[in-house]
Design a protein around this motif. Structure first.
Motif, PDB file in Angstrom:
ATOM      1  N   HIS A 170     -49.867 -36.545  99.919  1.00  0.00           N
ATOM      2  CA  HIS A 170     -50.417 -35.537 100.719  1.00  0.00           C
ATOM      3  C   HIS A 170     -51.205 -36.343 101.641  1.00  0.00           C
ATOM      4  O   HIS A 170     -51.958 -37.261 101.838  1.00  0.00           O
ATOM      5  CB  HIS A 170     -51.168 -34.703  99.751  1.00  0.00           C
ATOM      6  CG  HIS A 170     -52.189 -35.192  98.895  1.00  0.00           C
ATOM      7  ND1 HIS A 170     -52.912 -34.435  98.125  1.00  0.00           N
ATOM      8  CD2 HIS A 170     -52.620 -36.600  98.843  1.00  0.00           C
ATOM      9  CE1 HIS A 170     -53.643 -35.351  97.389  1.00  0.00           C
ATOM     10  NE2 HIS A 170     -53.434 -36.508  97.936  1.00  0.00           N
ATOM     11  N   SER A 172     -54.154 -35.355 102.525  1.00  0.00           N
ATOM     12  CA  SER A 172     -55.528 -35.239 101.951  1.00  0.00           C
ATOM     13  C   SER A 172     -55.811 -36.595 101.796  1.00  0.00           C
ATOM     14  O   SER A 172     -57.144 -36.983 101.544  1.00  0.00           O
ATOM     15  CB  SER A 172     -55.582 -34.431 100.513  1.00  0.00           C
ATOM     16  OG  SER A 172     -55.147 -33.195 100.724  1.00  0.00           O
ATOM     17  N   ARG A 196     -42.877 -37.629  97.911  1.00  0.00           N
ATOM     18  CA  ARG A 196     -42.699 -37.243  96.503  1.00  0.00           C
ATOM     19  C   ARG A 196     -41.575 -37.324  95.918  1.00  0.00           C
ATOM     20  O   ARG A 196     -40.475 -37.103  96.527  1.00  0.00           O
ATOM     21  CB  ARG A 196     -43.305 -35.813  96.214  1.00  0.00           C
ATOM     22  CG  ARG A 196     -44.906 -35.844  96.522  1.00  0.00           C
ATOM     23  CD  ARG A 196     -45.317 -34.493  96.169  1.00  0.00           C
ATOM     24  NE  ARG A 196     -46.404 -34.077  96.963  1.00  0.00           N
ATOM     25  CZ  ARG A 196     -47.363 -33.072  97.053  1.00  0.00           C
ATOM     26  NH1 ARG A 196     -46.849 -32.046  96.495  1.00  0.00           N
ATOM     27  NH2 ARG A 196     -48.485 -32.836  97.889  1.00  0.00           N
ATOM     28  N   GLN A 210     -47.007 -32.952 106.543  1.00  0.00           N
ATOM     29  CA  GLN A 210     -48.401 -31.900 106.454  1.00  0.00           C
ATOM     30  C   GLN A 210     -49.174 -32.194 107.662  1.00  0.00           C
ATOM     31  O   GLN A 210     -49.056 -33.051 108.277  1.00  0.00           O
ATOM     32  CB  GLN A 210     -48.978 -32.152 105.353  1.00  0.00           C
ATOM     33  CG  GLN A 210     -48.281 -31.873 103.983  1.00  0.00           C
ATOM     34  CD  GLN A 210     -49.155 -32.074 102.592  1.00  0.00           C
ATOM     35  OE1 GLN A 210     -50.290 -32.788 102.714  1.00  0.00           O
ATOM     36  NE2 GLN A 210     -48.653 -31.354 101.435  1.00  0.00           N
ATOM     37  N   GLU A 212     -53.389 -31.880 107.676  1.00  0.00           N
ATOM     38  CA  GLU A 212     -54.685 -31.599 107.020  1.00  0.00           C
ATOM     39  C   GLU A 212     -55.529 -31.355 107.987  1.00  0.00           C
ATOM     40  O   GLU A 212     -55.455 -31.791 109.105  1.00  0.00           O
ATOM     41  CB  GLU A 212     -54.894 -32.840 106.140  1.00  0.00           C
ATOM     42  CG  GLU A 212     -55.967 -32.881 105.279  1.00  0.00           C
ATOM     43  CD  GLU A 212     -55.643 -32.271 103.768  1.00  0.00           C
ATOM     44  OE1 GLU A 212     -54.277 -32.483 103.719  1.00  0.00           O
ATOM     45  OE2 GLU A 212     -56.326 -32.109 102.886  1.00  0.00           O
ATOM     46  N   VAL A 253     -60.988 -28.879  96.234  1.00  0.00           N
ATOM     47  CA  VAL A 253     -61.874 -28.042  96.637  1.00  0.00           C
ATOM     48  C   VAL A 253     -62.429 -26.864  95.564  1.00  0.00           C
ATOM     49  O   VAL A 253     -61.693 -26.819  94.651  1.00  0.00           O
ATOM     50  CB  VAL A 253     -61.004 -26.989  97.503  1.00  0.00           C
ATOM     51  CG1 VAL A 253     -60.622 -27.599  98.942  1.00  0.00           C
ATOM     52  CG2 VAL A 253     -59.555 -27.009  97.110  1.00  0.00           C
ATOM     53  N   ALA A 307     -61.285 -27.143 104.102  1.00  0.00           N
ATOM     54  CA  ALA A 307     -60.171 -28.137 104.137  1.00  0.00           C
ATOM     55  C   ALA A 307     -58.879 -27.230 103.907  1.00  0.00           C
ATOM     56  O   ALA A 307     -58.784 -26.214 102.981  1.00  0.00           O
ATOM     57  CB  ALA A 307     -60.181 -29.417 103.337  1.00  0.00           C
ATOM     58  N   PHE A 308     -57.815 -27.741 104.500  1.00  0.00           N
ATOM     59  CA  PHE A 308     -56.396 -27.212 104.435  1.00  0.00           C
ATOM     60  C   PHE A 308     -55.380 -28.164 104.638  1.00  0.00           C
ATOM     61  O   PHE A 308     -55.503 -29.110 105.391  1.00  0.00           O
ATOM     62  CB  PHE A 308     -56.339 -26.069 105.243  1.00  0.00           C
ATOM     63  CG  PHE A 308     -56.293 -26.380 106.811  1.00  0.00           C
ATOM     64  CD1 PHE A 308     -55.156 -26.596 107.466  1.00  0.00           C
ATOM     65  CD2 PHE A 308     -57.708 -26.121 107.514  1.00  0.00           C
ATOM     66  CE1 PHE A 308     -55.604 -26.907 108.694  1.00  0.00           C
ATOM     67  CE2 PHE A 308     -57.715 -26.543 108.938  1.00  0.00           C
ATOM     68  CZ  PHE A 308     -56.695 -27.012 109.483  1.00  0.00           C
TER      69      PHE A 308
HETATM   70  N1  DAH Z   1     -52.984 -31.801  99.110  1.00  0.00           N
HETATM   71  C1  DAH Z   1     -52.717 -30.720  98.853  1.00  0.00           C
HETATM   72  C2  DAH Z   1     -50.967 -30.883  98.333  1.00  0.00           C
HETATM   73  O1  DAH Z   1     -50.390 -31.558  99.156  1.00  0.00           O
HETATM   74  C3  DAH Z   1     -52.575 -29.413  99.653  1.00  0.00           C
HETATM   75  C4  DAH Z   1     -53.998 -28.831  99.907  1.00  0.00           C
HETATM   76  C5  DAH Z   1     -54.744 -28.176  99.082  1.00  0.00           C
HETATM   77  C6  DAH Z   1     -54.699 -29.542 100.762  1.00  0.00           C
HETATM   78  C7  DAH Z   1     -55.814 -27.800  99.218  1.00  0.00           C
HETATM   79  C8  DAH Z   1     -56.109 -29.260 101.119  1.00  0.00           C
HETATM   80  C9  DAH Z   1     -56.514 -28.193 100.488  1.00  0.00           C
HETATM   81  O2  DAH Z   1     -56.862 -29.715 102.222  1.00  0.00           O
HETATM   82  O3  DAH Z   1     -57.887 -27.657 100.523  1.00  0.00           O
HETATM   83  O4  DAH Z   1     -50.640 -30.287  97.291  1.00  0.00           O
END
Ligand code: DAH
Length: 342
Positions: A170, A172, A196, A210, A212, A253, A307-308
């Motif tokens: 990810h 992240s 993955r 993705q 981030e 988070v 964060a997202f």
């Molecule tokens: N990294 C997580 C995934 O790929 C997704 C994610 C969830 C990123 C919540 C974030 C967050 O920044 O706050 O499953």
């Protein structure tokens, strides 16, 4: 019998010289070795012979048959080479001075979406960062509050390399590095390819993209997060987008949410892309866990942030109504050529 054998052999030799293409050679094969062929009929005629005669003549007929078969194969190879040469000679020579065809081809749909989204974030004051695809376990897990042996690691079927580094599961994985590089306050997005070991179907792929995002500052709250998410999505889709937030668990988070958007492929009525629910998980998000801030060298007493993880591949599916995620990596020009510029 001996005379007949010699005659057949002579006729064969003469006709073989004349066979100049594959079709002619095939006719020759049928004439001598086919069901009613000259050599085959010799075998049939032998049936009426006395056993003592049959042995001697049988050897002769057999050697004639082997001779004919071998010669046909040999000539077949010569003819094939000749025909190939003819085809090559008949081709148009390649003209290096001809102008290139710049009209065909374009960026991949995911690149198009990525660039568009980057622009939206830049206009909102975010920096855009790049990050490697191979990372270590600390970056991918520990530094974002997923200790070794934590069950949350099972959520991501990870590809490990022989040196124990991983293909990033990810985006992240870059949070820690970005916080260390820029400190707080911070507004950054970092897109990237993730990997993955998934079983693939119309909405799952082993390789996907993705983006981030992190926003850290004094007094950043859940209200900022929700407002920001809605603004961002309506900018991306250039229309009002149906959104819903559900609680979601992600170790980095607290609280964490799953942000879903109404499926744009079936308009919410249910299809294979949204698993018949009418909703697509697009952007999990949440308030950054204090442990993550601390590990990134950010004062968690002074700063908060959200964060997202925006699913860029899913976003491209929604934006361009691509029903099967596998189309993106398939190299199928029927699909990809829709994005070609004229
Ligand atoms: N990294 C997580 C995934 O790929 C997704 C994610 C969830 C990123 C919540 C974030 C967050 O920044 O706050 O499953």
């Amino acid at each position: 019998m001996q005379e007949r054998i010699d005659k057949i052999k002579l006729t064969f030799k003469n006709l073989l010289k004349e066979a100049s293409d594959s079709a002619g050679l095939e006719n020759l094969r049928v004439r001598f070795l086919g069901k009613k062929g000259d050599v085959t009929s010799l075998f049939l005629d032998m049936k009426t012979m006395k056993p003592s005669e049959r042995k001697e003549i049988g050897a002769l007929v057999n050697s004639l048959k082997n001779f004919v078969a071998k010669e046909i194969v040999k000539r077949g190879e010569d003819i094939k080479n000749l025909e190939l040469l003819e085809t090559i000679n008949s081709l148009q020579p390649f003209d290096v001075s001809r102008p290139a065809n710049f009209g065909k081809g374009s960026y991949h749909p995911i690149t198009l979406v990525e660039r568009e989204v980057e622009e939206i974030f830049r206009s909102m004051g975010f920096i855009v960062e790049e990050f490697p695809e191979v990372v270590d376990e600390y970056q991918c897990f520990e530094s974002i509050n997923i200790p070794p042996h934590h069950p949350a690691r099972d959520m991501q079927d990870t590809y490990y390399l022989s040196d124990s580094r991983v293909l990033k599961t990810h985006t992240s994985a870059a949070q820690n590095e970005v916080m260390r590089k820029y400190g707080a306050p911070l507004k950054a997005v970092f897109p990237g390819r993730c990997f993955r070991n998934e079983s693939t179907d119309s909405s799952h792929e082993t390789t996907f993209f993705q983006m981030e995002g992190m926003m850290i500052g004094e007094g950043v709250s859940i209200s900022n997060l929700i407002y920001f998410m809605k603004t961002m999505l309506s900018e991306i889709f250039k229309a009002a987008v149906k959104v819903r937030l559900r609680p979601g668990f992600f170790p980095f988070v607290e609280p964490g949410f799953e942000l879903d958007i109404g499926c744009m492929i079936c308009n919410g009525s249910g299809c294979s892309s949204c698993k018949n629910s009418g909703w697509i998980e697009l952007c999990p998000c949440g308030m950054i866990h204090p442990n993550v801030l601390k590990m990134g060298g950010v004062d968690d007493e002074k700063y908060t942030g959200f964060a997202f993880g925006l699913g860029l591949t899913r976003l491209a599916m929604m934006k361009y109504s691509v029903a099967d995620i596998r189309s993106f990596n398939s190299g199928n020009l029927k699909i990809l050529s829709q994005f070609f510029t004229a």
